[in-house]
Design a protein around this motif. Structure first.
Motif, short mmCIF file in Angstrom:
data_model
loop_
_atom_site.label_atom_id
_atom_site.label_comp_id
_atom_site.label_asym_id
_atom_site.label_seq_id
_atom_site.Cartn_x
_atom_site.Cartn_y
_atom_site.Cartn_z
N ALA A 17 -14.99 9.58 25.53
CA ALA A 17 -16.19 9.03 25.45
C ALA A 17 -16.93 9.47 24.27
CB ALA A 17 -16.83 8.87 26.67
N VAL A 18 -17.05 8.97 23.22
CA VAL A 18 -17.79 9.31 21.83
C VAL A 18 -18.73 8.04 21.54
CG1 VAL A 18 -15.76 10.74 21.30
CG2 VAL A 18 -15.81 8.60 20.36
N ASP A 19 -19.83 8.62 20.65
CA ASP A 19 -20.48 7.48 20.04
C ASP A 19 -19.61 6.28 19.53
OD1 ASP A 19 -22.62 9.04 21.10
OD2 ASP A 19 -23.08 9.84 18.81
N GLY A 20 -19.91 5.21 19.90
CA GLY A 20 -19.42 3.89 19.43
C GLY A 20 -18.07 3.49 20.33
N GLY A 21 -17.85 4.42 21.26
CA GLY A 21 -16.55 3.78 22.02
C GLY A 21 -15.59 4.86 22.48
N MET A 22 -14.38 4.64 22.80
CA MET A 22 -13.49 5.19 23.51
C MET A 22 -12.29 5.43 22.58
SD MET A 22 -14.27 6.11 26.65
CE MET A 22 -15.34 5.44 28.09
N ILE A 23 -11.86 6.76 22.64
CA ILE A 23 -10.67 7.34 22.09
C ILE A 23 -9.57 7.15 23.06
CG2 ILE A 23 -9.47 8.94 20.78
CD1 ILE A 23 -12.29 10.18 19.99
N PRO A 24 -8.83 6.38 23.12
CA PRO A 24 -7.65 6.40 24.23
C PRO A 24 -6.67 7.54 24.15
CG PRO A 24 -7.25 4.72 22.84
CD PRO A 24 -8.61 5.15 22.38
N LEU A 25 -6.47 8.16 25.21
CA LEU A 25 -5.54 9.09 25.15
C LEU A 25 -4.29 9.31 26.00
CD1 LEU A 25 -8.35 11.86 25.17
CD2 LEU A 25 -7.06 11.62 23.21
N ASN A 26 -4.45 8.34 26.99
CA ASN A 26 -3.09 7.93 27.88
C ASN A 26 -1.62 8.13 27.07
OD1 ASN A 26 -5.11 5.69 27.80
ND2 ASN A 26 -3.10 4.68 28.17
N ASP A 27 -1.63 7.28 25.93
CA ASP A 27 -0.49 7.25 25.23
C ASP A 27 0.02 8.49 24.58
OD1 ASP A 27 -0.01 4.36 25.91
OD2 ASP A 27 -0.94 3.76 24.19
#
Length: 284
Positions: A17-27
């Motif tokens: 969770a960062v400013d501006g949204g989410m960085i998906p990491l499951n892939d």
């Protein structure tokens, strides 16, 4: 860095969770299906390295309970001196802590509604710090207790007050209504004892401060909680301990002030963040 469980178009993800949204990491880590798997593998630092320099991809999403498949959740009750005094029974500080179980189904995520059931309108709030165990252990000494913590998060340990008094010796049925509480918004990796020893809990209802205290005033500090609990059960990675709430819950106000549809509850702890929830009646 902060790591959350969230959904996009009905599909569940975990990410940073960062400013501006989410960085998906499951892939990026297909070997870990969930944040629980990450915690069990000791992989939070791997997530952090992978997220460095990345930009958010998901901007529209819904937070979920941060560990929706948490195997065990133990809650510590009546753990601040003013909270003990609320009972007006003249008791001294208890020698042993009060404990009760909660289940993941009783919790929702950040910015989601707490659900008030038709059977009772006595839905109450309890702002707390929750710790997530990262290293298994049995009979853990207090001096080693913090070595077993992987991450911190927040809890609104919502309670149906009249249902905790249905029986003589337990509170389980008042503590486990579906989506009556919340855990989140995210996990903050645990690195330094000051994250807990200097933490301050503030709970607001509709902007009004209802609870305000510091963890250093706990009757049973978190090191002691880990020591005591691990005496009778082996703590496992992914176990959550909800560490205790200060005075000021709605049931103890005069007159009592329970949560109602439209209310907004915020639990804030410095260094972790703010867990925010609205309140809705259960759809029947």
């Amino acid at each position: 860095m902060k790591f959350a469980t969230y959904t996009v178009d009905g599909a569940m993800h975990y990410g940073a969770a960062v400013d501006g949204g989410m960085i998906p990491l499951n892939d990026t880590f297909p070997q870990w299906d969930s944040l629980l798997d990450v915690v069990k593998a000791g992989g939070l630092m791997d997530l952090e390295e992978a997220a460095q320099g990345q930009t958010p991809i998901h901007h529209e999403f819904q937070y979920e309970m941060v560990l929706p498949n948490a195997p065990r959740i133990l809650c510590v009750g009546v753990n601040f001196p003013d909270r003990n005094a609320e009972y007006k029974d003249g008791s001294d500080q208890p020698k042993f802590m009060s404990l009760f179980p909660r289940f993941a189904s009783g919790f929702t995520g950040h910015d989601r509604p707490l659900i008030r059931p038709p059977e009772s309108h006595m839905l109450d709030y309890e702002g707390e710090v929750a710790i997530v165990i990262g290293k298994a252990g049995r009979r853990i000494a207090q001096k080693d207790a913090y070595d077993h913590i992987a991450a911190l998060t927040l809890c609104n340990e919502g309670t149906i007050r009249d249902w905790v008094r249905h029986a003589k010796f337990n509170v389980t049925q008042g503590k486990n209504w579906d989506c009556s509480g919340a855990i989140g918004p995210w996990l903050v990796p645990f690195r330094d004892e000051a994250q807990l020893d200097d933490a301050r809990i503030i709970t607001r209802v509709n902007g009004e401060v209802r609870q305000d205290d510091v963890l250093s005033r706990m009757m049973h500090p978190i090191r002691r909680e880990i020591e005591y609990i691990s005496t009778f059960m082996t703590l496992q990675p992914g176990d959550i301990i909800v560490t205790g709430t200060p005075t000021g819950s709605g049931a103890r106000l005069d007159p009592p002030q329970y949560l109602a549809p439209g209310d907004v509850v915020e639990v804030e702890v410095n260094g972790i963040g703010t867990l925010r929830n609205t309140v809705e009646d259960e759809a029947t």
